[in-house]
Structure formats: structure tokens, C-alpha cells
Design a protein around this motif. Structure first.
Motif, PDB file in Angstrom:
ATOM      1  N   ARG A  47      -0.774  32.686 -29.160  1.00  0.00           N
ATOM      2  CA  ARG A  47      -2.216  33.510 -29.345  1.00  0.00           C
ATOM      3  C   ARG A  47      -2.574  33.985 -28.079  1.00  0.00           C
ATOM      4  O   ARG A  47      -3.895  34.674 -28.295  1.00  0.00           O
ATOM      5  N   ASP A  48      -1.863  33.738 -27.098  1.00  0.00           N
ATOM      6  CA  ASP A  48      -2.807  34.234 -25.819  1.00  0.00           C
ATOM      7  C   ASP A  48      -1.983  35.196 -25.245  1.00  0.00           C
ATOM      8  O   ASP A  48      -2.460  35.942 -23.968  1.00  0.00           O
ATOM      9  N   PRO A  77      -1.219  39.319 -30.181  1.00  0.00           N
ATOM     10  CA  PRO A  77      -0.947  37.913 -30.332  1.00  0.00           C
ATOM     11  C   PRO A  77      -1.359  37.300 -31.768  1.00  0.00           C
ATOM     12  O   PRO A  77      -2.123  37.650 -32.372  1.00  0.00           O
ATOM     13  N   ASP A 121       4.062  29.461 -24.160  1.00  0.00           N
ATOM     14  CA  ASP A 121       3.295  30.417 -23.717  1.00  0.00           C
ATOM     15  C   ASP A 121       3.560  31.951 -24.397  1.00  0.00           C
ATOM     16  O   ASP A 121       3.094  32.969 -24.148  1.00  0.00           O
TER      17      ASP A 121
END
Length: 188
Positions: free
Chosen positions: A62-63, A68, A142
């Protein structure tokens, strides 16, 4: 012998810039190239299947800067300047998912697309590969938020319905399906 690289930050990841005919014309830092108007660059998409024919579908972290949190094919990425495409795919599969690949095959050599979301554009010549995955997924948080095993038919249905799937996967799915005989097997 001492490790002189200890504590030294990794160099920025670079992408290969392309002209309209797909010829390399330079390199740029990946972080700097993706923006509101992204120059065309070289990438890849990989669709990894288990031995039962299920596709590993990932949800992007999502980052991540580009797209994302969307579901997509198994792995995407960019070869480094001078890096063979197959080596780049294997590198990203290990790095993002902790997986190996066998029977890696190029299926859509000329796939290209443009897509935008959240003020960031992708503009890629993106050859598409399929492979058989080796090992159990260990997603790096990540890079990958989650993974799921899907039947090929479920993936095709999601691509038709625009069901939270990346724009490149929605475009690639029917093209891959039309070439299923070239894969050498028929996924479940």
C-alpha cells in the motif's frame, strides 16, 4: 578482507529508457522517472503458476509509489541496464516473494501500455513471461501486501470485471489466454 560496502547505501535503482520503437536511449533513476508524465522505459510482467496450475496473484504494498494496494500478476519489475530480462525476473521473484522459477517462457514479447493512477503514470514496453514457481511465497511487506492462489478462470473473470486488478494485468490476461497453447500446459 574487510567489506568496504558495509554501511554504504545501495545505489539508486535505474531503468532503461526507450524510444518509440523500443530501442534503448539512456538510463534514469527509477525513483525519478515515475511521475505525472513518465518516459517510456523497459519493464516486465511475470505470471507464476504452481505445479497444479494455480496462478499466484499478489496485492502490491500500500505504500508503493505506483498503483499501491492493487491486485496484479505474480511479479513486475525493471531490468537493470545490461541485465538479461530472465535474470531480472528471477531476481525480483526472489527479492519480492522468496521464490524460484523454472520453465520461464516469453509469451508476449511486444506488450506495451500506459496507465495512470494517483498522479503517477506508467509508460512501459513490458514483455510478459510465464513460469512455474518453486518454493512457498514469503512476500516482502514493503513490496507485496498479500498473496493468493487463483485459478486461471478466476483471474480472467477479474480482468473482465475490472475487479481491483492492475491495468496492465487487465490488458495482459486476455492476450495470455489467447496464447495458452504456447505455454506448453493448460493452467487449472
Amino acid at each position: 578482507m574487510a567489506d568496504v560496502s558495509a554501511g554504504t547505501p545501495a545505489p539508486p535503482e535505474q531503468v532503461v529508457l526507450l524510444d518509440d520503437d523500443g530501442r534503448p536511449i539512456g538510463v534514469a533513476d527509477k525513483a525519478a522517472v515515475h511521475g505525472a508524465s513518465t518516459p517510456r522505459h523497459l519493464a516486465f510482467s511475470c505470471y507464476g503458476f504452481d505445479r497444479a496450475g494455480r496462478l499466484l496473484v499478489t496485492r502490491r504494498a500500500r505504500d508503493k509509489r505506483t498503483f499501491p494496494g492493487v491486485r496484479t500478476n505474480t511479479c513486475c519489475g525493471h531490468p537493470a541496464p545490461g541485465e538479461p530480462m530472465e535474470d531480472a525476473i528471477r531476481r525480483r521473484l526472489v527479492d519480492e516473494l522468496g521464490l524460484g522459477a523454472v520453465d520461464l517462457r516469453l509469451v508476449l514479447p511486444d506488450f506495451a501500455y500506459r496507465a495512470s493512477a494517483g498522479g503517477v503514470e506508467e509508460n512501459e514496453l513490458c514483455p510478459v513471461y510465464v513460469c512455474t514457481l518453486v518454493g512457498e511465497p514469503r512476500p516482502r511487506p514493503d513490496e507485496v501486501d498479500s498473496v493468493e492462489w487463483w485459478s486461471w478462470e478466476a483471474f480472467l473473470a477479474a480482468a473482465r470485471l475490472d475487479d481491483d486488478l492492475s491495468p496492465w494485468a487487465r490488458l495482459q490476461a486476455p492476450l495470455l489466454d489467447a496464447r495458452r497453447d504456447a505455454w506448453g500446459r493448460r493452467p487449472a
